[in-house]
Design an enzyme around this catalytic site. Structure first.
Site, PDB file in Angstrom:
ATOM      1  N   GLY A  26       8.046   0.327  -7.006  1.00 20.65           N
ATOM      2  CA  GLY A  26       8.945  -0.086  -5.968  1.00 20.65           C
ATOM      3  C   GLY A  26       8.182  -0.298  -4.759  1.00 20.65           C
ATOM      4  O   GLY A  26       7.075   0.398  -4.545  1.00 20.65           O
ATOM      5  N   LYS A  27       8.758  -0.812  -3.873  1.00 26.46           N
ATOM      6  CA  LYS A  27       8.036  -0.966  -2.417  1.00 26.46           C
ATOM      7  C   LYS A  27       9.330  -1.352  -1.390  1.00 26.46           C
ATOM      8  O   LYS A  27      10.121  -2.043  -1.748  1.00 26.46           O
ATOM      9  CB  LYS A  27       6.971  -2.062  -2.344  1.00 26.46           C
ATOM     10  CG  LYS A  27       6.052  -1.588  -1.200  1.00 26.46           C
ATOM     11  CD  LYS A  27       5.110  -0.298  -1.758  1.00 26.46           C
ATOM     12  CE  LYS A  27       4.088   0.003  -0.380  1.00 26.46           C
ATOM     13  NZ  LYS A  27       3.160   1.154  -1.111  1.00 26.46           N
ATOM     14  N   GLY A  28       9.235  -0.964   0.059  1.00 26.26           N
ATOM     15  CA  GLY A  28      10.165  -1.248   0.814  1.00 26.26           C
ATOM     16  C   GLY A  28       9.340  -1.271   2.143  1.00 26.26           C
ATOM     17  O   GLY A  28       8.316  -0.778   2.532  1.00 26.26           O
TER      18      GLY A  28
END
Length: 408
Positions: free
Chosen positions: A96-98
């Site tokens: 995941g990445k944000g």
């Protein structure tokens, strides 16, 4: 770049088309508008993103960054790399990445708190300790994680420390988390020196970047007896032919805000620094700094990719063709951070606390196993370490997807 790397790996593994497409595309791509009350009374709207690449092997794991150039394409690429990284390390996570498109240097801490809490409020329906666990990244710190923890816990009606990692120790953060990535980079560089038959004591290194990762690389390498000759950051670059004093440099940066002006060193052009002779070159800044322009002229024996995606695909091809540089690819080299994040998550779930020595010892054991598995894979398949690392990660994810099947 991430998609291109995946296609090359999928061809190498001869992945079945149905599994190949499922491995490539993210599970969820989320976009948020984030209205925030500013200190001067204005209301400004920021834009935030979160990409959850896969949940097939467990909750997604990855950082949240604040940077002016954040966009959904960058976030998606970083989420994909995180997926293969977790798989390569044997962690029960997807990638995941944000990110939020903003310049944190132009925001007060109260504005950053409002922005972080607004993002946490909007994303709460899509995260959870068994769904998506965030951590600090570029432009964010343990304090930002504390605000997310508090916002999520308030919604849950109970204290939920396992919702984020990289948080303050007093909120059940993990010992050793701050130096985890830099420690891992240094450990793997030392192992690569061993593999090449070179002594660790007295080896030389150049480090591009002096943020959280780069600073701990310098400290750990110095503790190993590796001489760090050159260091750069946003203020410029410095050089000392006999090695820089890590403790004095740390004090100088804390006082002045940058490496430039350090009295025990001379200034050097940052681009020229990368091309000077050394045993270990560590790009620990942002993406795409090793390019087709400078790759032919690198004079390092080991390229330890502490940053995400520091080498472009054309440069990668040049380095592979040269054959005289031992590449420690980013998805292994900087995996110390997510590995200790995993340890923090496990400690939170168990309501148990490990010492720093326990954490760093467990980290080295995980890195050693992944390093040896990678070299064994590359030897069996006669491929470079970049392809080998990505192929190992992708292969593990593809196997899980194939075994679980497709519902309905």
């Amino acid at each position: 770049m991430a998609a291109g790397q995946f296609d090359r790996v999928a061809d190498f593994l001869n992945l079945d088309h149905s599994v190949r497409e499922r491995c490539k595309w993210p599970k969820r791509t989320l976009t948020f508008s984030l209205p925030v009350h500013m200190d001067d009374g204005r209301t400004e709207v920021f834009f935030g993103y979160r990409v959850q690449h896969h949940l097939s092997r467990g909750p997604v794991k990855g950082g949240l960054r604040f940077h002016p150039n954040v966009n959904v394409g960058e976030v998606a690429a970083l989420a994909m790399w995180m997926n293969w990284k977790c798989s390569l390390m044997g962690l029960p996570y997807g990638g995941g990445k944000g990110g939020i498109t903003c310049d944190p240097k132009k925001l007060s801490m109260t504005e950053q708190e409002r922005l972080t809490r607004r993002f946490a409020q909007e994303i709460t329906p899509f995260i959870g300790p068994e769904i998506d666990v965030m951590a600090p990244d570029v432009g964010t710190t343990a304090q930002h994680m504390a605000w997310i923890l508090d916002t999520y816990s308030t919604h849950s009606g109970r204290f939920v420390p396992e919702i984020v990692t990289g948080k303050p120790i007093e909120l059940q953060g993990s010992e050793g988390r701050a130096q985890a990535t830099g420690h891992g980079v240094s450990f793997l560089a030392a192992r690569a020196l061993n593999k090449l038959g070179l002594p660790v004591q007295g080896a030389t290194a150049i480090v591009q970047g002096y943020g959280n990762v780069g600073s701990y690389v310098v400290k750990t390498m110095s503790a190993y007896g590796i001489k760090v000759l050159g260091i750069s950051d946003i203020t410029g670059a410095i050089w000392n032919e006999v090695g820089l004093d890590a403790e004095k440099l740390s004090a100088h940066v804390a006082q002045t805000g940058g490496v430039v002006g350090f009295e025990s060193a001379e200034p050097i052009d940052p681009d020229e620094m990368l091309l000077r002779e050394c045993d270990v070159l560590v790009p620990a800044a942002l993406e795409r700094v090793i390019t087709e322009s400078n790759a032919p002229n690198l004079r390092c024996k080991i390229l330890a990719e502490a940053a995400n995606g520091p080498t472009t695909q054309p440069a990668d091809a040049i380095i592979e063709k040269r054959g005289d540089i031992f590449l420690i690819p980013d998805i292994l080299c900087n995996a110390g951070g997510v590995t200790v994040s995993y340890f923090e998550w496990v400690q939170n779930l168990q309501r148990f606390h490990w010492t720093k020595t326990e954490v760093l010892t467990k980290l080295e054991i995980k890195l050693e196993k992944a390093f040896e598995n990678l070299l064994s894979f590359c030897d069996r398949h006669k491929c470079g370490t970049r392809l080998g690392a990505l192929a190992t990660g992708v292969k593990n994810v593809a196997l899980v997807k194939k075994t679980r099947g497709l519902f309905p």
